[in-house]
Design an enzyme around this catalytic site. Sequence first.
Site, PDB file in Angstrom:
ATOM      1  N   PRO A  36       0.477  -1.092  -0.067  1.00  0.00           N
ATOM      2  CG  PRO A  36      -0.145  -1.149   2.170  1.00  0.00           C
ATOM      3  CD  PRO A  36       0.405  -1.307   1.244  1.00  0.00           C
ATOM      4  N   GLY A  37       2.262   1.396  -1.203  1.00  0.00           N
ATOM      5  CA  GLY A  37       2.515   2.656  -1.356  1.00  0.00           C
ATOM      6  C   GLY A  37       1.179   3.267  -2.375  1.00  0.00           C
ATOM      7  CB  ALA A  38       1.868   6.632  -4.546  1.00  0.00           C
ATOM      8  N   GLY A  40      -0.546   1.404  -4.452  1.00  0.00           N
ATOM      9  CA  GLY A  40      -1.535   1.114  -4.545  1.00  0.00           C
ATOM     10  C   GLY A  40      -2.637   1.501  -2.968  1.00  0.00           C
ATOM     11  CB  ALA A 148      -0.772   7.601  -6.464  1.00  0.00           C
ATOM     12  CE  LYS A 203       4.041   2.448 -16.385  1.00  0.00           C
ATOM     13  NZ  LYS A 203       2.974   2.290 -15.325  1.00  0.00           N
ATOM     14  CB  SER A 273       8.689   5.937  -9.498  1.00  0.00           C
ATOM     15  OG  SER A 273       9.343   4.936 -11.206  1.00  0.00           O
ATOM     16  CD  GLU A 285       9.985   0.275  -9.665  1.00  0.00           C
ATOM     17  OE1 GLU A 285       8.764  -0.430  -9.603  1.00  0.00           O
ATOM     18  OE2 GLU A 285       9.542   0.964 -10.131  1.00  0.00           O
TER      19      GLU A 285
END
Length: 322
Positions: A36-38, A40, A148, A203, A273, A285
């Site tokens: 549950p980051g931004a 999520g 988000a 993407k 990000s 990432e």
Amino acid sequence: MARLRAIFIGNTFISSYSLGKFAPIIVKMKIVILGPGAIGSLWACCLSRAGHSVSLWSQHQCDSIYLQQEHFPEIQFTSNDKDKLTSADLLLVTLKAPKVLPVIERMVLDIAQETIVVLMHNGMGTAEAIDTLLPNNPLVIATTTHGAFRPKPNQVLHTGNGYTELGGYNDGGKRCDFLQPVFEHALPKTSWQTDILTPTWHKLAINCIINPLTAIDQVKNGELSSLKYQEVITLLIDEIRQVLNAEGLPVTREKLVTTVHQVIEATSDNYSSMYQDIFHKRPSEIDFITGYLLQRAKAHNISAPVNQTLFQKIKQIEQDHD
């Protein structure tokens, strides 16, 4: 005449009626959001308000998490509840790519074979591993351009409207197109793609350009429209296009150039990000973005020296942080 479409997911009967111009009837699903980051947190709030039973699975040991999105009422979510996990119809994975496999490996005994697993993160390369780890679970890949931001641990902001694409990775996942109205009803727009790897690769191509360049120079996305970046962007696009073509995606150089600059303009005020990871001295990432591209380039015997240089620069920065 109305057409009934139905399917059992675990113990839940999912059905939707096609009634011409009327929206489908969505039956409540039991959903666990892992990470549950931004993004999520945004989906947790939206899916909960849409009527689904949503719980969270966090790396922080806590029984409940409170989240508030903008002006909406605060919502209390249960967290790290094994009963919720074992009975889940849907596991939405919004962890960053490097954490996906090690975290799910620790959860694997508590994930029912009927649970649909949806991977929603930047980069590529995790689906192969998760499909091997959970061979009987329907596996779906999702990409989203919604923005988000979490200014506080219990607050999430929807910073930019976007769209979400879903598509099956394995045979079970390819039968899960009924998820499209579930996600659409919670946070539009959402589409189901019969070939999800094509938009995922597109993407990835954009991320291979925007993420490392903004992270290395610590600039907003919009800075990449300046003259100083045009030569390196052109070189990156030429390398990326060769890999995409070798992967069976016949994208033209002109199409990639147009798409990349459209995204730069549309997200000009955003910090990527990877910029944020480097700024906060967190692992990025890069292995699942540029690193994955380089793996596929090597498999096709394609030289990609400019992407390799950016990859090595990010890895060096991360090493310096360590």
